[in-house]
Design an enzyme around this catalytic site. Structure first.
Site, PDB file in Angstrom:
ATOM      1  N   ASN A   1     115.965  -2.124  49.270  1.00 33.47           N
ATOM      2  CA  ASN A   1     116.104  -1.061  50.265  1.00 33.47           C
ATOM      3  C   ASN A   1     114.877  -0.151  50.199  1.00 33.47           C
ATOM      4  OD1 ASN A   1     117.247  -0.263  47.725  1.00 33.47           O
ATOM      5  ND2 ASN A   1     118.354   1.418  48.690  1.00 33.47           N
TER       6      ASN A   1
ATOM      7  N   GLU B   1     113.815   3.454  51.624  1.00 33.23           N
ATOM      8  CA  GLU B   1     114.238   4.677  52.302  1.00 33.23           C
ATOM      9  C   GLU B   1     113.033   5.423  52.857  1.00 33.23           C
ATOM     10  OE1 GLU B   1     118.349   5.349  49.762  1.00 33.23           O
ATOM     11  OE2 GLU B   1     116.732   6.803  49.499  1.00 33.23           O
TER      12      GLU B   1
ATOM     13  N   CYS C   1     117.429  -1.954  54.822  1.00 29.57           N
ATOM     14  CA  CYS C   1     118.227  -2.496  53.720  1.00 29.57           C
ATOM     15  C   CYS C   1     117.526  -3.657  53.020  1.00 29.57           C
ATOM     16  CB  CYS C   1     119.555  -3.019  54.248  1.00 29.57           C
ATOM     17  SG  CYS C   1     120.595  -1.773  55.014  1.00 29.57           S
TER      18      CYS C   1
ATOM     19  N   GLU D   1     118.811  -6.563  52.177  1.00 26.19           N
ATOM     20  CA  GLU D   1     119.136  -7.876  52.740  1.00 26.19           C
ATOM     21  C   GLU D   1     118.248  -8.190  53.936  1.00 26.19           C
ATOM     22  OE1 GLU D   1     121.101  -5.297  52.042  1.00 26.19           O
ATOM     23  OE2 GLU D   1     123.194  -5.914  51.807  1.00 26.19           O
TER      24      GLU D   1
ATOM     25  N   CYS E   1     125.881  -4.192  54.603  1.00 25.07           N
ATOM     26  CA  CYS E   1     126.370  -3.336  55.686  1.00 25.07           C
ATOM     27  C   CYS E   1     126.539  -4.168  56.959  1.00 25.07           C
ATOM     28  CB  CYS E   1     125.418  -2.164  55.910  1.00 25.07           C
ATOM     29  SG  CYS E   1     123.906  -2.586  56.800  1.00 25.07           S
TER      30      CYS E   1
ATOM     31  N   CYS F   1     123.278  -5.674  58.422  1.00 23.54           N
ATOM     32  CA  CYS F   1     122.797  -6.824  57.643  1.00 23.54           C
ATOM     33  C   CYS F   1     123.680  -8.043  57.872  1.00 23.54           C
ATOM     34  CB  CYS F   1     122.719  -6.473  56.169  1.00 23.54           C
ATOM     35  SG  CYS F   1     121.357  -5.337  55.804  1.00 23.54           S
TER      36      CYS F   1
HETATM   37 ZN    ZN Z   1     122.316  -3.364  55.369  1.00 22.42          ZN
END
Ligand code: ZN
Length: 129
Positions: A44, A46, A55, A57, A87, A90
């Site tokens: 991830n 940010e 993310c 993934e 999530c 993803c």
């Molecule tokens: Zn995600």
């Protein structure tokens, strides 16, 4: 060397330390097995503008695609909390590789294994199913 689920999960755990998560403090690593038989990883990332965060993934899938793969056959996810699931965004991206794509979730002693079709029922797609 054949890549198995535990190799893939180990790659996700290893890369997780490289996550850039200064705001949430919640690091996630992902590793995908691509159709070329190689493993690609992501973390991830940010941003001060929170909505731009991407993310692990999706970043791993993007790395596989950038290397010339159109599909991944498995995705392993390892978050700072056991049982961290992909999530919704993803799941949709993983689903692009097909409903049978395997999702391996780091869950402590025993990983949890799903098909993306279980995690994203009735998904949006252009394919006839
Ligand atoms: Zn995600």
């Amino acid at each position: 060397m054949e890549v198995n689920q535990s190799d893939l999960l180990e790659a996700a755990r290893t890369v997780r330390k490289n996550a850039y998560a200064p705001y949430s403090g919640f690091k996630v690593g992902a590793a995908v097995l691509a159709e070329d038989g190689r493993v690609y990883t992501g973390v991830n990332v940010e941003n001060a503008s929170y909505g731009l965060t991407t993310c692990a993934e999706r970043n791993a899938v993007a790395a596989a695609v950038a290397a010339g793969n159109r599909r991944v056959t498995a995705v392993a996810v390892s978050g700072d909390r056991p049982g961290t699931m992909p999530c919704g965004a993803c799941r949709q991206v993983i689903n692009e590789s097909g409903r049978d794509t395997v999702v391996i979730v780091d869950g402590g002693p025993e990983p949890r294994v799903y098909k993306i079709g279980e995690l994203l029922p009735e998904s949006f797609t252009f394919d006839d199913e």
